[in-house]
Design an enzyme around this catalytic site. Structure first.
Site, PDB file in Angstrom:
ATOM      1  N   GLY A 286       4.593  -9.011  -1.297  1.00  0.00           N
ATOM      2  CA  GLY A 286       4.464  -8.276  -0.029  1.00  0.00           C
ATOM      3  C   GLY A 286       3.037  -7.801   0.152  1.00  0.00           C
ATOM      4  O   GLY A 286       2.219  -7.838  -0.774  1.00  0.00           O
TER       5      GLY A 286
ATOM      6  N   SER B 238       2.991  -2.249   1.047  1.00  0.00           N
ATOM      7  CA  SER B 238       4.384  -2.477   1.491  1.00  0.00           C
ATOM      8  C   SER B 238       5.365  -1.688   0.623  1.00  0.00           C
ATOM      9  O   SER B 238       6.479  -1.366   1.056  1.00  0.00           O
ATOM     10  CB  SER B 238       4.728  -3.968   1.468  1.00  0.00           C
ATOM     11  OG  SER B 238       4.535  -4.509   0.172  1.00  0.00           O
ATOM     12  N   GLY B 239       4.962  -1.400  -0.629  1.00  0.00           N
ATOM     13  CA  GLY B 239       5.838  -0.618  -1.507  1.00  0.00           C
ATOM     14  C   GLY B 239       6.204  -1.321  -2.801  1.00  0.00           C
ATOM     15  O   GLY B 239       7.069  -0.855  -3.548  1.00  0.00           O
TER      16      GLY B 239
ATOM     17  N   SER C 174       4.699  -1.661  -5.807  1.00  0.00           N
ATOM     18  CA  SER C 174       4.549  -0.886  -7.052  1.00  0.00           C
ATOM     19  C   SER C 174       5.551   0.257  -7.111  1.00  0.00           C
ATOM     20  O   SER C 174       6.169   0.499  -8.162  1.00  0.00           O
ATOM     21  CB  SER C 174       3.130  -0.306  -7.162  1.00  0.00           C
ATOM     22  OG  SER C 174       2.192  -1.330  -7.149  1.00  0.00           O
TER      23      SER C 174
ATOM     24  N   SER D 256       0.813 -11.858  -4.174  1.00  0.00           N
ATOM     25  CA  SER D 256       1.180 -13.287  -4.250  1.00  0.00           C
ATOM     26  C   SER D 256       1.392 -13.871  -2.851  1.00  0.00           C
ATOM     27  O   SER D 256       2.518 -14.216  -2.485  1.00  0.00           O
ATOM     28  CB  SER D 256       2.409 -13.497  -5.142  1.00  0.00           C
ATOM     29  OG  SER D 256       3.419 -12.543  -4.959  1.00  0.00           O
TER      30      SER D 256
HETATM   31  N1  PPS Z   1      -9.227  -8.468  -0.858  1.00  0.00           N
HETATM   32  C1  PPS Z   1      -8.110  -7.883  -1.303  1.00  0.00           C
HETATM   33  N2  PPS Z   1      -6.909  -8.280  -0.807  1.00  0.00           N
HETATM   34  C2  PPS Z   1      -5.784  -7.692  -1.268  1.00  0.00           C
HETATM   35  N3  PPS Z   1      -5.750  -6.721  -2.212  1.00  0.00           N
HETATM   36  C3  PPS Z   1      -6.916  -6.294  -2.728  1.00  0.00           C
HETATM   37  C4  PPS Z   1      -8.146  -6.855  -2.294  1.00  0.00           C
HETATM   38  N4  PPS Z   1      -9.148  -6.242  -2.966  1.00  0.00           N
HETATM   39  C5  PPS Z   1      -8.587  -5.358  -3.788  1.00  0.00           C
HETATM   40  N5  PPS Z   1      -7.241  -5.375  -3.657  1.00  0.00           N
HETATM   41  C6  PPS Z   1      -6.347  -4.577  -4.522  1.00  0.00           C
HETATM   42  O1  PPS Z   1      -5.781  -5.536  -5.414  1.00  0.00           O
HETATM   43  C7  PPS Z   1      -4.375  -5.473  -5.399  1.00  0.00           C
HETATM   44  C8  PPS Z   1      -3.758  -6.862  -5.217  1.00  0.00           C
HETATM   45  O2  PPS Z   1      -3.852  -7.572  -6.420  1.00  0.00           O
HETATM   46  P1  PPS Z   1      -2.852  -8.764  -6.686  1.00  0.00           P
HETATM   47  O3  PPS Z   1      -3.199  -9.266  -8.041  1.00  0.00           O
HETATM   48  O4  PPS Z   1      -1.469  -8.307  -6.442  1.00  0.00           O
HETATM   49  O5  PPS Z   1      -3.283  -9.810  -5.557  1.00  0.00           O
HETATM   50  S1  PPS Z   1      -2.887 -11.336  -5.406  1.00  0.00           S
HETATM   51  O6  PPS Z   1      -1.463 -11.485  -5.768  1.00  0.00           O
HETATM   52  O7  PPS Z   1      -3.728 -12.117  -6.307  1.00  0.00           O
HETATM   53  O8  PPS Z   1      -3.150 -11.692  -3.996  1.00  0.00           O
HETATM   54  C9  PPS Z   1      -3.985  -4.635  -4.207  1.00  0.00           C
HETATM   55  O9  PPS Z   1      -2.911  -3.855  -4.713  1.00  0.00           O
HETATM   56  P2  PPS Z   1      -1.596  -3.487  -3.878  1.00  0.00           P
HETATM   57  O10 PPS Z   1      -2.083  -2.552  -2.812  1.00  0.00           O
HETATM   58  O11 PPS Z   1      -0.742  -2.820  -4.891  1.00  0.00           O
HETATM   59  O12 PPS Z   1      -0.985  -4.727  -3.324  1.00  0.00           O
HETATM   60  C10 PPS Z   1      -5.226  -3.841  -3.863  1.00  0.00           C
HETATM   61  O13 PPS Z   1      -5.170  -2.584  -4.496  1.00  0.00           O
HETATM   62  N1  ADP Z   2      10.179   3.346   2.160  1.00  0.00           N
HETATM   63  C1  ADP Z   2       9.103   3.207   1.386  1.00  0.00           C
HETATM   64  N2  ADP Z   2       9.082   2.259   0.422  1.00  0.00           N
HETATM   65  C2  ADP Z   2       7.977   2.097  -0.351  1.00  0.00           C
HETATM   66  N3  ADP Z   2       6.863   2.853  -0.257  1.00  0.00           N
HETATM   67  C3  ADP Z   2       6.848   3.827   0.679  1.00  0.00           C
HETATM   68  C4  ADP Z   2       7.962   4.037   1.531  1.00  0.00           C
HETATM   69  N4  ADP Z   2       7.656   5.045   2.348  1.00  0.00           N
HETATM   70  C5  ADP Z   2       6.429   5.471   2.033  1.00  0.00           C
HETATM   71  N5  ADP Z   2       5.935   4.739   1.006  1.00  0.00           N
HETATM   72  C6  ADP Z   2       4.607   4.941   0.410  1.00  0.00           C
HETATM   73  O1  ADP Z   2       3.839   3.770   0.681  1.00  0.00           O
HETATM   74  C7  ADP Z   2       2.961   3.522  -0.414  1.00  0.00           C
HETATM   75  C8  ADP Z   2       3.236   2.142  -0.962  1.00  0.00           C
HETATM   76  O2  ADP Z   2       2.281   1.891  -1.969  1.00  0.00           O
HETATM   77  P1  ADP Z   2       2.553   0.950  -3.199  1.00  0.00           P
HETATM   78  O3  ADP Z   2       3.885   1.211  -3.784  1.00  0.00           O
HETATM   79  O4  ADP Z   2       1.343   1.046  -4.069  1.00  0.00           O
HETATM   80  O5  ADP Z   2       2.625  -0.477  -2.464  1.00  0.00           O
HETATM   81  P2  ADP Z   2       2.022  -1.855  -2.926  1.00  0.00           P
HETATM   82  O6  ADP Z   2       2.186  -1.954  -4.418  1.00  0.00           O
HETATM   83  O7  ADP Z   2       2.831  -2.866  -2.171  1.00  0.00           O
HETATM   84  O8  ADP Z   2       0.575  -1.829  -2.502  1.00  0.00           O
HETATM   85  C9  ADP Z   2       3.205   4.609  -1.449  1.00  0.00           C
HETATM   86  O9  ADP Z   2       2.282   5.647  -1.259  1.00  0.00           O
HETATM   87  C10 ADP Z   2       4.624   5.082  -1.097  1.00  0.00           C
HETATM   88  O10 ADP Z   2       4.872   6.420  -1.476  1.00  0.00           O
END
Ligand code: PPS
Ligand code: ADP
Length: 210
Positions: free
Chosen positions: A31, A35-36, A38, A105
């Site tokens: 996602g 999106s949530g 982690s 991903s």
């Molecule tokens: N350019 C760019 N695009 C997307 N995300 C970015 C980028 N740069 C840094 N980040 C941070 O890296 C986390 C995503 O890493 P991933 O290993 O899940 O990415 S991927 O699956 O290889 O696309 C992502 O974490 P999540 O927010 O938890 O998804 C970001 O914190």
């Molecule tokens: N319904 C929900 N489900 C998941 N996360 C939510 C929701 N509502 C609010 N949030 C907040 O959105 C953020 C999602 O971040 P995170 O879990 O790091 O997402 P991701 O790993 O996809 O980047 C967190 O701060 C979480 O508390």
């Protein structure tokens, strides 16, 4: 591969599963950032732990601090990131654990390649679905703001693609469902399909003899 031989192991996946008392599989979260993934992956790992079920949690951000710290966010690097993670996840499954992965991903083909690594039923795709504007509003790490300001190139959803799964086993709309309810939905799926048993395992403790 030349000069490299596969060594068979005495213990097999079934042996580990028998001793753990449950099946093993990958729960592959995908996602957008925010999106949530982690949050829900953590909640699921806690619920599984409380049930006495062995589960590992691989988070994209965390693996990029170690195993994948040589990779950036080009399409090629993301593909390699997912390939390595898929191989690690398979090792956990082969050792009788659930492996929860939380990676953006973004490419369908990369996820499909991981699915193909595992026998059927051992790859459970979890689409953590939230509209981009909701993710951007949450912006827990301030990354969307930076990406909009042009400070992060190739940011997923803004300047790099996200290919949503078409046939994920589990779809969660986190704009409509709380973290807790999303985690419960995943546990219910595992119970319904027979991956885990619904009754709570008795508390166990070990006394180590020295
Ligand atoms: N350019 C760019 N695009 C997307 N995300 C970015 C980028 N740069 C840094 N980040 C941070 O890296 C986390 C995503 O890493 P991933 O290993 O899940 O990415 S991927 O699956 O290889 O696309 C992502 O974490 P999540 O927010 O938890 O998804 C970001 O914190
Ligand atoms: N319904 C929900 N489900 C998941 N996360 C939510 C929701 N509502 C609010 N949030 C907040 O959105 C953020 C999602 O971040 P995170 O879990 O790091 O997402 P991701 O790993 O996809 O980047 C967190 O701060 C979480 O508390």
């Amino acid at each position: 591969m030349s000069n490299v031989t596969w060594h068979d192991t005495f213990l097999q996946k079934e042996d580990y599963r028998r001793s753990h008392g449950h099946y093993s599989a990958v729960l592959w979260f995908t996602g957008l950032s925010g999106s949530g993934k982690s949050s829900i992956a953590n909640a699921v790992s806690k619920l599984l732990h409380e049930k006495g079920i062995h589960a590992s949690l691989l988070d994209g951000d965390n693996l990029r601090h170690g195993l994948n710290n040589d990779l950036g966010f080009s399409a090629e690097d993301r593909t390699e990131n997912i390939r390595r993670t898929g191989e690690v996840a398979k090792l956990f499954v082969d050792h009788g654990l659930f492996c929860i992965t939380a990676f953006i991903s973004p490419y369908q083909e990369d996820r499909q390649r991981v699915r193909a690594l595992l026998p059927q039923n051992e790859f459970i795709e979890v689409f953590v679905d939230a509209p981009l504007d909701v993710c951007e509003q949450r912006d827990p790490k301030g990354l969307y703001k930076k990406a909009r300001a042009g400070q992060i190139p190739s940011f997923t959803g803004i300047s790099a693609p996200y290919e949503a799964p078409e046939k994920a086993e589990i779809v969660i709309n986190t704009a409509l469902k709380s973290i807790e309810d999303s985690a419960k939905q995943i546990i219910a799926y595992l119970e319904d399909k027979g991956y885990i048993h619904s009754e709570k395992k008795a508390e166990r403790s070990w006394e180590i003899q020295t």
